[in-house]
Design a protein around this motif. Structure first.
Motif, PDB file in Angstrom:
ATOM      1  N   THR A  55       0.824  -1.215   0.000  1.00 51.26           N
ATOM      2  CA  THR A  55       0.000   0.000   0.000  1.00 51.26           C
ATOM      3  C   THR A  55       0.859   1.265   0.000  1.00 51.26           C
ATOM      4  O   THR A  55       0.463   2.289  -0.546  1.00 51.26           O
ATOM      5  N   ARG A  81       3.421   6.355  -2.663  1.00 51.53           N
ATOM      6  CA  ARG A  81       4.656   6.771  -3.347  1.00 51.53           C
ATOM      7  C   ARG A  81       4.373   7.125  -4.810  1.00 51.53           C
ATOM      8  O   ARG A  81       4.909   8.103  -5.329  1.00 51.53           O
ATOM      9  N   ALA A 108       5.391  10.874   2.568  1.00 57.17           N
ATOM     10  CA  ALA A 108       5.087  11.100   3.985  1.00 57.17           C
ATOM     11  C   ALA A 108       4.296  12.397   4.177  1.00 57.17           C
ATOM     12  O   ALA A 108       3.468  12.508   5.078  1.00 57.17           O
ATOM     13  N   ARG A 165      -6.319   9.794   1.317  1.00 60.63           N
ATOM     14  CA  ARG A 165      -6.415   8.438   1.876  1.00 60.63           C
ATOM     15  C   ARG A 165      -7.709   7.761   1.457  1.00 60.63           C
ATOM     16  O   ARG A 165      -7.735   6.576   1.162  1.00 60.63           O
ATOM     17  N   ARG A 211      -0.091   0.363   7.278  1.00 58.91           N
ATOM     18  CA  ARG A 211      -0.116   0.861   8.643  1.00 58.91           C
ATOM     19  C   ARG A 211      -1.521   0.903   9.230  1.00 58.91           C
ATOM     20  O   ARG A 211      -1.705   0.937  10.436  1.00 58.91           O
ATOM     21  N   ASP A 212      -2.491   0.944   8.334  1.00 60.91           N
ATOM     22  CA  ASP A 212      -3.883   1.076   8.779  1.00 60.91           C
ATOM     23  C   ASP A 212      -4.757   0.007   8.140  1.00 60.91           C
ATOM     24  O   ASP A 212      -5.944   0.207   7.968  1.00 60.91           O
ATOM     25  N   ARG A 217      -0.320  10.651  13.928  1.00 66.51           N
ATOM     26  CA  ARG A 217      -1.064  11.439  12.950  1.00 66.51           C
ATOM     27  C   ARG A 217      -2.571  11.309  13.234  1.00 66.51           C
ATOM     28  O   ARG A 217      -3.038  10.302  13.791  1.00 66.51           O
TER      29      ARG A 217
HETATM   30  O1   DC Z   1       5.626   1.705   3.721  1.00 65.10           O
HETATM   31  P1   DC Z   1       6.253   2.825   2.866  1.00 65.10           P
HETATM   32  O2   DC Z   1       7.507   3.401   3.468  1.00 65.10           O
HETATM   33  O3   DC Z   1       6.443   2.406   1.437  1.00 65.10           O
HETATM   34  O4   DC Z   1       5.157   4.004   2.866  1.00 65.10           O
HETATM   35  C1   DC Z   1       5.323   5.187   2.119  1.00 65.10           C
HETATM   36  C2   DC Z   1       4.544   6.310   2.782  1.00 65.10           C
HETATM   37  O5   DC Z   1       3.140   6.057   2.734  1.00 65.10           O
HETATM   38  C3   DC Z   1       4.897   6.512   4.240  1.00 65.10           C
HETATM   39  O6   DC Z   1       5.151   7.893   4.438  1.00 65.10           O
HETATM   40  C4   DC Z   1       3.664   6.126   5.020  1.00 65.10           C
HETATM   41  C5   DC Z   1       2.558   6.142   4.022  1.00 65.10           C
HETATM   42  N1   DC Z   1       1.648   5.009   4.192  1.00 65.10           N
HETATM   43  C6   DC Z   1       0.477   5.239   4.832  1.00 65.10           C
HETATM   44  O7   DC Z   1       0.242   6.361   5.291  1.00 65.10           O
HETATM   45  N2   DC Z   1      -0.453   4.235   4.961  1.00 65.10           N
HETATM   46  C7   DC Z   1      -0.192   2.997   4.466  1.00 65.10           C
HETATM   47  N3   DC Z   1      -1.110   2.029   4.565  1.00 65.10           N
HETATM   48  C8   DC Z   1       1.052   2.753   3.817  1.00 65.10           C
HETATM   49  C9   DC Z   1       1.958   3.788   3.705  1.00 65.10           C
END
Ligand code: DC
Length: 222
Positions: free
Chosen positions: A32, A37, A97, A106, A127-128, A184
């Motif tokens: 995700t 990115r 980020a 989102r 992350r979520d 956040r």
């Molecule tokens: O996991 P990553 O480092 O490839 O994630 C890139 C950016 O996307 C990072 O700043 C966090 C964000 N991200 C997010 O907010 N929610 C997700 N499910 C995955 C990544």
């Protein structure tokens, strides 16, 4: 379809774990972070003056995102342009980020994620995932490790690269990113109430994969 959610701290090894599990189970891995990115790459090309709600709104007006897989590699195409090879650039990590906390952005990404999960047996990492994206996932895993262990793993991976950051710099960056992810406003990083938390500080990858496979088998009929 069977959906497995893997969330966790930066540097906890969730991508490697997701890929290892997917290979063993014959599932697809949905990265995700790569979507955030990819969107960051397209945002950069628009040459907006900074990141703010107004610019993000304008950016999303007629955005079109497509995801496809080629030899297991997940490609991200935004408005017809394939950005896959640029996703890991440092500049793109920073911009991802910055844009990822915006709820309107989102919401768009969540739709893509849910559509994919409906049609594929998949491991979705982020992350979520367990808390927001797939609250009904069949298995929810939250992976973490002691911050010093995570910093050391990262240091070992990159120490021979030119201009590699020091261990202390990596640790500092990791702490900052943990803080941002956990604090956040929208979709902060945290385990769901029914996530299984796995601390891999004292486990190697193979042990972690085996442990997760046992959990997955006990919760699904595969
Ligand atoms: O996991 P990553 O480092 O490839 O994630 C890139 C950016 O996307 C990072 O700043 C966090 C964000 N991200 C997010 O907010 N929610 C997700 N499910 C995955 C990544």
């Amino acid at each position: 379809m069977i959906n497995i959610a893997i969330d966790g701290h930066v540097g906890s090894g969730k991508s490697t774990l997701a890929r290892g599990l997917a290979d063993r189970l014959g599932f697809k891995v949905f990265d995700t972070g790569a979507i955030y990115r990819g969107l960051a790459c397209a945002y950069k090309e628009k040459k907006y003056n900074g990141v703010n709600e107004e610019n993000i709104k304008d950016f999303l007006k007629d955005i079109d995102v497509k995801i496809f897989f080629e030899d297991k590699l997940q490609h991200i195409v935004v408005c017809g342009k394939d950005y896959t090879q640029y996703l890991r650039l440092e500049e793109i990590s920073m911009l991802a980020a910055q844009i990822s906390p915006y709820k309107i952005l989102r919401d768009k990404v969540v739709v893509l994620q849910r559509d994919f999960a409906k049609e594929n047996n998949c491991i979705m990492e982020g992350r979520d995932i367990a808390t927001v994206v797939l609250p009904n996932a069949d298995v929810k895993i939250f992976i973490t490790a002691n911050e010093k262990v995570r910093a050391n793993r990262r240091y070992e991976q990159i120490k021979n690269q030119p201009d590699a950051p020091s261990y202390d710099e990596i640790l500092k960056d990791l702490r900052e990113r943990d803080y941002k992810d956990e604090h956040r406003e929208v979709a902060p990083l945290k385990p769901a109430s029914d996530s299984i938390i796995i601390d891999t500080s004292n486990m190697n990858l193979e042990q972690t994969i085996e442990y997760c496979l046992k959990i997955i088998k006990s919760k699904t009929n595969i």
